[in-house]
Design a protein around this motif. Sequence first.
Motif, short mmCIF file in Angstrom:
data_model
loop_
_atom_site.label_atom_id
_atom_site.label_comp_id
_atom_site.label_asym_id
_atom_site.label_seq_id
_atom_site.Cartn_x
_atom_site.Cartn_y
_atom_site.Cartn_z
N ILE A 22 0.70 -1.16 0.00
CA ILE A 22 -0.05 -0.02 -0.04
C ILE A 22 0.90 1.31 -0.11
O ILE A 22 0.63 2.08 -0.85
CB ILE A 22 -0.93 0.02 1.17
N THR A 23 1.95 1.26 0.87
CA THR A 23 2.85 2.62 0.81
C THR A 23 3.43 2.72 -0.53
O THR A 23 3.50 4.00 -1.11
CB THR A 23 3.99 2.27 1.82
N SER A 26 1.10 4.18 -2.90
CA SER A 26 0.54 5.39 -2.68
C SER A 26 1.49 6.15 -2.91
O SER A 26 1.47 7.52 -3.69
CB SER A 26 0.51 5.63 -1.02
N ALA A 30 1.19 9.16 -6.16
CA ALA A 30 1.41 10.62 -5.49
C ALA A 30 2.54 11.14 -6.54
O ALA A 30 2.25 12.29 -7.11
CB ALA A 30 1.97 10.86 -4.15
#
Length: 94
Positions: A22-23, A26, A30
């Motif tokens: 998930i990190t 993300s 971004a």
Amino acid sequence: MESWGFDWKRKGKTVVKEATCITEMSVMMACWKQNDFSEVACAKEIQAFCDCAAKAEAERRAKANVDGVTQTGFLTPKQATKLLQRYPNKIHNT
């Protein structure tokens, strides 16, 4: 690597399934947003996410091979066939 949980109900108990990467996802999204969705500008972030996903898939497969059961808790067709051959139906004559 962070993950978040999904809750499912199974026979009255809550079962938590974890999502992976998930990190990395993300950070990649971004970067895309900041760079007008340029893959060239975000190549490092894209590669980090792909590496994480490949590692997670390899771990999932290794765990499935060790446990003998897939991540969803079902047997593979090969495993089901092996069990069915080991325990065939008995025909009862009446």
